[in-house]
Design a protein around this motif. Structure first.
Motif, PDB file in Angstrom:
ATOM      1  N   LEU A 281      11.092   4.515   5.086  1.00  0.00           N
ATOM      2  CA  LEU A 281       9.827   4.389   4.373  1.00  0.00           C
ATOM      3  C   LEU A 281       9.609   5.615   3.496  1.00  0.00           C
ATOM      4  N   THR A 282       9.207   5.392   2.252  1.00  0.00           N
ATOM      5  CA  THR A 282       8.969   6.501   1.329  1.00  0.00           C
ATOM      6  C   THR A 282       7.533   7.004   1.386  1.00  0.00           C
ATOM      7  N   ARG A 283       6.673   6.230   2.019  1.00  0.00           N
ATOM      8  CA  ARG A 283       5.260   6.625   2.159  1.00  0.00           C
ATOM      9  C   ARG A 283       4.678   5.891   3.366  1.00  0.00           C
ATOM     10  N   ASP A 284       3.542   6.364   3.838  1.00  0.00           N
ATOM     11  CA  ASP A 284       2.850   5.679   4.923  1.00  0.00           C
ATOM     12  C   ASP A 284       2.432   4.284   4.451  1.00  0.00           C
ATOM     13  N   ILE A 285       2.298   3.385   5.393  1.00  0.00           N
ATOM     14  CA  ILE A 285       1.952   2.005   5.086  1.00  0.00           C
ATOM     15  C   ILE A 285       0.500   1.910   4.637  1.00  0.00           C
ATOM     16  N   GLU A 286       0.270   1.091   3.604  1.00  0.00           N
ATOM     17  CA  GLU A 286      -1.073   0.816   3.104  1.00  0.00           C
ATOM     18  C   GLU A 286      -1.461  -0.563   3.641  1.00  0.00           C
ATOM     19  N   LEU A 287      -2.419  -0.614   4.555  1.00  0.00           N
ATOM     20  CA  LEU A 287      -2.837  -1.872   5.184  1.00  0.00           C
ATOM     21  C   LEU A 287      -4.172  -2.315   4.613  1.00  0.00           C
ATOM     22  N   ARG A 288      -4.219  -3.573   4.168  1.00  0.00           N
ATOM     23  CA  ARG A 288      -5.453  -4.177   3.670  1.00  0.00           C
ATOM     24  C   ARG A 288      -5.580  -5.565   4.273  1.00  0.00           C
ATOM     25  N   TYR A 289      -6.728  -6.180   4.058  1.00  0.00           N
ATOM     26  CA  TYR A 289      -6.964  -7.527   4.558  1.00  0.00           C
ATOM     27  C   TYR A 289      -7.445  -8.422   3.421  1.00  0.00           C
ATOM     28  N   THR A 290      -6.981  -9.668   3.415  1.00  0.00           N
ATOM     29  CA  THR A 290      -7.442 -10.647   2.437  1.00  0.00           C
ATOM     30  C   THR A 290      -8.848 -11.092   2.831  1.00  0.00           C
ATOM     31  N   PRO A 291      -9.597 -11.746   1.927  1.00  0.00           N
ATOM     32  CA  PRO A 291     -10.926 -12.235   2.292  1.00  0.00           C
ATOM     33  C   PRO A 291     -10.905 -13.182   3.500  1.00  0.00           C
ATOM     34  N   SER A 292      -9.787 -13.870   3.710  1.00  0.00           N
ATOM     35  CA  SER A 292      -9.690 -14.781   4.858  1.00  0.00           C
ATOM     36  C   SER A 292      -9.294 -14.056   6.144  1.00  0.00           C
ATOM     37  N   GLY A 293      -9.035 -12.742   6.063  1.00  0.00           N
ATOM     38  CA  GLY A 293      -8.743 -11.954   7.262  1.00  0.00           C
ATOM     39  C   GLY A 293      -7.271 -11.723   7.534  1.00  0.00           C
ATOM     40  N   THR A 294      -6.372 -12.149   6.654  1.00  0.00           N
ATOM     41  CA  THR A 294      -4.938 -11.938   6.838  1.00  0.00           C
ATOM     42  C   THR A 294      -4.571 -10.497   6.497  1.00  0.00           C
ATOM     43  N   ALA A 295      -3.849  -9.850   7.391  1.00  0.00           N
ATOM     44  CA  ALA A 295      -3.405  -8.473   7.155  1.00  0.00           C
ATOM     45  C   ALA A 295      -2.273  -8.464   6.124  1.00  0.00           C
ATOM     46  N   VAL A 296      -2.316  -7.491   5.206  1.00  0.00           N
ATOM     47  CA  VAL A 296      -1.271  -7.313   4.195  1.00  0.00           C
ATOM     48  C   VAL A 296      -0.886  -5.840   4.194  1.00  0.00           C
ATOM     49  N   ALA A 297       0.373  -5.557   4.526  1.00  0.00           N
ATOM     50  CA  ALA A 297       0.865  -4.177   4.535  1.00  0.00           C
ATOM     51  C   ALA A 297       1.844  -3.989   3.389  1.00  0.00           C
ATOM     52  N   LYS A 298       1.717  -2.884   2.686  1.00  0.00           N
ATOM     53  CA  LYS A 298       2.635  -2.556   1.594  1.00  0.00           C
ATOM     54  C   LYS A 298       3.222  -1.177   1.854  1.00  0.00           C
ATOM     55  N   PHE A 299       4.526  -1.051   1.598  1.00  0.00           N
ATOM     56  CA  PHE A 299       5.183   0.239   1.722  1.00  0.00           C
ATOM     57  C   PHE A 299       6.400   0.278   0.818  1.00  0.00           C
ATOM     58  N   GLY A 300       6.876   1.483   0.571  1.00  0.00           N
ATOM     59  CA  GLY A 300       8.090   1.682  -0.204  1.00  0.00           C
ATOM     60  C   GLY A 300       9.256   1.925   0.732  1.00  0.00           C
ATOM     61  N   LEU A 301      10.417   1.430   0.345  1.00  0.00           N
ATOM     62  CA  LEU A 301      11.627   1.591   1.145  1.00  0.00           C
ATOM     63  C   LEU A 301      12.703   2.216   0.264  1.00  0.00           C
ATOM     64  N   ALA A 302      13.350   3.250   0.777  1.00  0.00           N
ATOM     65  CA  ALA A 302      14.450   3.900   0.062  1.00  0.00           C
ATOM     66  C   ALA A 302      15.760   3.543   0.747  1.00  0.00           C
ATOM     67  N   THR A 303      16.696   3.041  -0.034  1.00  0.00           N
ATOM     68  CA  THR A 303      18.036   2.765   0.471  1.00  0.00           C
ATOM     69  C   THR A 303      19.011   3.527  -0.413  1.00  0.00           C
ATOM     70  N   ASN A 304      20.172   3.836   0.135  1.00  0.00           N
ATOM     71  CA  ASN A 304      21.152   4.521  -0.694  1.00  0.00           C
ATOM     72  C   ASN A 304      22.547   3.979  -0.429  1.00  0.00           C
ATOM     73  N   ARG A 305      23.425   4.240  -1.375  1.00  0.00           N
ATOM     74  CA  ARG A 305      24.804   3.784  -1.307  1.00  0.00           C
ATOM     75  C   ARG A 305      25.691   4.941  -1.762  1.00  0.00           C
ATOM     76  N   VAL A 306      26.679   5.268  -0.951  1.00  0.00           N
ATOM     77  CA  VAL A 306      27.648   6.305  -1.305  1.00  0.00           C
ATOM     78  C   VAL A 306      28.919   5.611  -1.764  1.00  0.00           C
ATOM     79  N   TYR A 307      29.435   6.047  -2.886  1.00  0.00           N
ATOM     80  CA  TYR A 307      30.651   5.450  -3.432  1.00  0.00           C
ATOM     81  C   TYR A 307      31.478   6.517  -4.127  1.00  0.00           C
ATOM     82  N   SER A 308      32.730   6.190  -4.397  1.00  0.00           N
ATOM     83  CA  SER A 308      33.621   7.098  -5.116  1.00  0.00           C
ATOM     84  C   SER A 308      33.744   6.643  -6.555  1.00  0.00           C
TER      85      SER A 308
END
Length: 168
Positions: free
Chosen positions: A11-38
């Motif tokens: 995770l690149t940052r803490d999770i941002e949690l919000r709720y829709t008007p109907s009460g459904t939880a929505v979490a957003k976060f950034g993900l960092a992946t990497n690849r090593v190659y020659s």
């Protein structure tokens, strides 16, 4: 058509949690992946880093928010989504993001948080299809491991992998 994404990263940052008007939880976060190659010409090792936005819904969003923080390692399974909008200046914008259907907590327990550890995901080591271990799809955290589970983990064979083969 098939739209499936599987990513392992931090995770690149803490999770941002919000709720829709109907009460459904929505979490957003950034993900960092990497690849090593020659580099094929210079044979020099290089690293490519990707930053991906991830959105999780429902109970999985609340669980992720409770147990994950910046730097946590996760496996995300989901689908790729393409969003388009017009910003305040009238310019058309777009981006890809992953809509997560399953989030697994990786990386073990975090002992750097003064004892505020997050629990490991529940794993089912029963043999599944083609004699491969099958894992519980539930993203709920399990209770701390008991002695029989620790003994079972000691019987798991180790895999010889070079650090260069690990993508993160």
């Amino acid at each position: 058509m098939f739209n499936k994404i599987i990513l392992i990263g931090n995770l690149t940052r803490d999770i941002e949690l919000r709720y829709t008007p109907s009460g459904t939880a929505v979490a957003k976060f950034g993900l960092a992946t990497n690849r090593v190659y020659s580099d094929p010409v210079t044979k020099e090792k290089k690293q490519e880093v990707m930053f991906i936005d991830v959105t999780v819904f429902g109970r999985a969003a609340e669980t992720a928010n409770q147990y994950l923080k910046k730097g946590s390692q996760v496996l995300v399974e989901g689908r790729l989504s393409f969003n388009q909008w017009t910003d305040n200046t009238g310019q058309k914008r777009s981006k890809h993001e992953v809509i997560a259907e399953n989030v697994k907590f990786l990386g073990g327990r975090d002992n750097s948080n003064n004892g505020n550890n997050f629990a490991q995901p529940q794993q089912n080591y029963n043999q599944g299809y083609n004699n491969q271990p099958s894992y519980n799809q539930n993203t709920q955290p399990s209770q701390p491991q008991t002695m029989p589970q620790q003994q079972a983990e000691n019987n798991i064979p180790s895999i010889d992998i070079d650090e260069e083969d690990i993508p993160f």
